[in-house]
Design a protein around this motif. Structure first.
Motif, mmCIF file in Angstrom:
data_model
loop_
_atom_site.group_PDB
_atom_site.id
_atom_site.type_symbol
_atom_site.label_atom_id
_atom_site.label_comp_id
_atom_site.label_asym_id
_atom_site.label_seq_id
_atom_site.Cartn_x
_atom_site.Cartn_y
_atom_site.Cartn_z
ATOM 1 N N ASP A 71 60.967 54.811 8.590
ATOM 2 C CA ASP A 71 60.167 53.264 7.511
ATOM 3 C C ASP A 71 61.379 53.413 5.967
ATOM 4 O O ASP A 71 62.024 54.335 6.490
ATOM 5 N N ALA A 72 60.700 52.597 5.952
ATOM 6 C CA ALA A 72 61.545 52.280 4.815
ATOM 7 C C ALA A 72 61.710 53.288 3.851
ATOM 8 O O ALA A 72 62.721 53.402 3.074
ATOM 9 N N ALA A 73 60.696 54.698 3.177
ATOM 10 C CA ALA A 73 60.730 55.359 3.050
ATOM 11 C C ALA A 73 60.803 56.197 3.608
ATOM 12 O O ALA A 73 60.801 58.214 2.721
ATOM 13 N N PHE A 74 61.633 56.934 4.711
ATOM 14 C CA PHE A 74 61.995 57.590 5.501
ATOM 15 C C PHE A 74 61.053 59.073 6.045
ATOM 16 O O PHE A 74 61.632 59.611 6.030
ATOM 17 N N ASN A 75 59.964 57.875 5.928
ATOM 18 C CA ASN A 75 58.583 58.735 6.953
ATOM 19 C C ASN A 75 59.288 58.350 8.048
ATOM 20 O O ASN A 75 59.134 57.403 8.756
ATOM 21 N N ILE A 76 58.553 59.393 9.457
ATOM 22 C CA ILE A 76 59.326 59.758 9.994
ATOM 23 C C ILE A 76 57.941 59.136 11.202
ATOM 24 O O ILE A 76 56.623 59.712 11.104
ATOM 25 N N LEU A 77 57.959 58.168 11.682
ATOM 26 C CA LEU A 77 56.658 57.032 12.496
ATOM 27 C C LEU A 77 56.733 57.360 13.986
ATOM 28 O O LEU A 77 55.342 58.009 14.464
#
Length: 444
Positions: A397-403
């Protein structure tokens, strides 16, 4: 004490979904073995493997693996997803004695490959040391490769491309230096279009993102442009020396050639072929990103140490070039290929996962993950990188969390977004082939 030398074994366990033969459910996996025996010192003639766990009974196997020549091959199907899966592998000699064996625990997660390292120890009671004292009695590397077919459409093309480009109309362009031509593949029809055949030894290509033109540069500096309807090429212009890179920048063609001091940047009018501006003492480039809203071309330089991020402003109306500008860091950061532009043109991102401002090339942030290529959609990042002979696509996502993560056959070469899907260009299953695969965004 029984001393044992060991063989190192890497096991890939991958989910199979939608296979045409032996279809498995999404919560089952298949362990696939392909073990080289080049370093075998014990005369392996048979082998078997099994999988067991506390939450299912009976154990799977032992199932026979096929020993043929210098390779053990085989597979264990229908492995349930879960934790604590014990994988055991044994290899036997002609007397049916176990000469190598090993085991490991691995967690198998739905939709994700698991990679386990197994130490296969040599049994010296069954395979004594018969080599000269002081030498290694038998160690080696044994690699077990997994494979994956997740049911998404894929096409293998019979060539290898040194450069790949993609147009907004859904056309893939592949530069084939062996055949001196550009191959074109249309996504909508799943068919090759007539190739753009060069007139001599090809050096590089450039393609307009809107399919308004394609160009080939040849050894010596000649440039041809091509009619994309007929596939016919014609003389466009000539650089004073060999061209290493070309990029379509709006109504201009930007080139880097080897003339002058260092290298020379030039821009040509695409309508007339006229060379409108040029300047020497410039850097070469190895990956490019054109920002049409800014009129700015970003690139990773090459042939110098340390490498850096550079940009040059290109005036599409007046046909002029700005001075070349580099970042303030000069080697402080790892800058592997590729360089890609965020959709809002606020930053560029490089293959190490670092982002830099497009305004002044200052460091902006880091996602903490490297990649072979990246595409953008729905405010998400789609990263393609290699996991052995597979491609791993991770969604951030935009915060670099792996979805999520997704895995398909073939090591990645390039990744593009087209409408509601990703277009993955990867290595084909056969030598000297290129694979094209469509992956719907909804599946990721």
């Amino acid at each position: 004490m029984n001393c044992r030398s060991l063989l190192l074994l890497t096991v890939s366990i991958v989910p199979f979904v939608g296979c045409s033969q032996g279809q498995l459910d999404a919560d089952e996996t298949l362990v696939s073995f392909s073990i080289a025996l080049a370093e075998d010192h014990c005369g392996v003639v048979t082998a078997d493997a099994m999988v067991s766990a506390a939450d299912f009974s009976p154990a799977i196997g032992p199932l026979d693996l096929d020993v043929s020549g210098d390779t053990i091959v085989g597979r264990i199907p229908d492995v349930p997803v879960g934790t604590g899966r014990l994988i055991q592998v044994r290899a036997h000699n002609a007397e049916a004695l176990v000469v190598y064996e090993g085991e490991t625990l691995v967690d198998v997660i739905a939709g994700e490959p698991a990679v386990a390292s197994v130490e296969l120890y040599r049994n010296y009671d069954n395979c004594p040391d018969t080599v000269d004292p002081g030498t290694d009695p038998g160690t080696g590397e044994v690699v077990v490769d997994g494979s994956l077919n997740d049911g998404t459409p894929a096409t293998d093309l019979a060539f290898v491309a040194s450069e790949v480009a993609f147009s907004s109309n859904g056309i893939l362009y592949f530069l084939d230096l062996e055949a001196d031509r550009i191959h074109r593949y249309e996504i909508s029809s799943g068919a090759l279009l007539p190739p753009l055949v060069g007139s001599s030894q090809v050096a590089t290509m450039a393609v307009a993102p809107d399919d308004s033109g394609a160009y080939l540069a040849y050894a010596g500096g000649r440039i041809d442009d091509f009619d994309l309807d007929t596939g016919a090429g014609a003389f466009f212009g000539a650089a004073p020396d060999n061209i290493s890179s070309m990029v379509v920048t709006g109504g201009l063609l930007f080139t880097i050639d080897a003339s002058g001091a260092w290298d020379t940047h030039s821009v040509y009018d695409r309508a007339t072929g006229a060379r409108l501006a040029f300047d020497e003492w410039r850097d070469t480039g190895r990956s490019f990103a054109w920002a049409p809203g800014m009129g700015r071309l970003f690139f990773l330089n090459s042939g110098v140490s340390p490498t850096d991020i550079n940009y040059v402003d290109i005036d599409d109306v007046n046909g002029t070039l700005s001075e070349e500008v580099d970042s303030p860091y000069h080697g402080d950061y790892s800058l592997p290929n590729p360089i890609r532009l965020l959709p809002d043109e606020s930053a560029i991102i490089v293959g190490s996962g670092l982002l830099f401002s497009t305004t002044d090339l200052s460091y902006q942030s880091a996602m903490g993950l490297s990649f072979t290529d990246v595409a953008f959609a729905n405010d998400n990042y789609y990263l393609a990188d290699s996991v052995g002979a597979m491609t791993q696509i991770r969604v951030l996502d935009a915060a670099f969390n792996i979805l999520s993560a997704h895995y398909v056959d073939g090591a990645p070469r390039a990744l593009f977004r087209h409408n509601d899907a990703l277009v993955l260009v990867a290595e084909g299953s056969a030598p000297n082939t290129t694979r094209v695969r469509m992956i719907p965004l909804a599946d990721l």
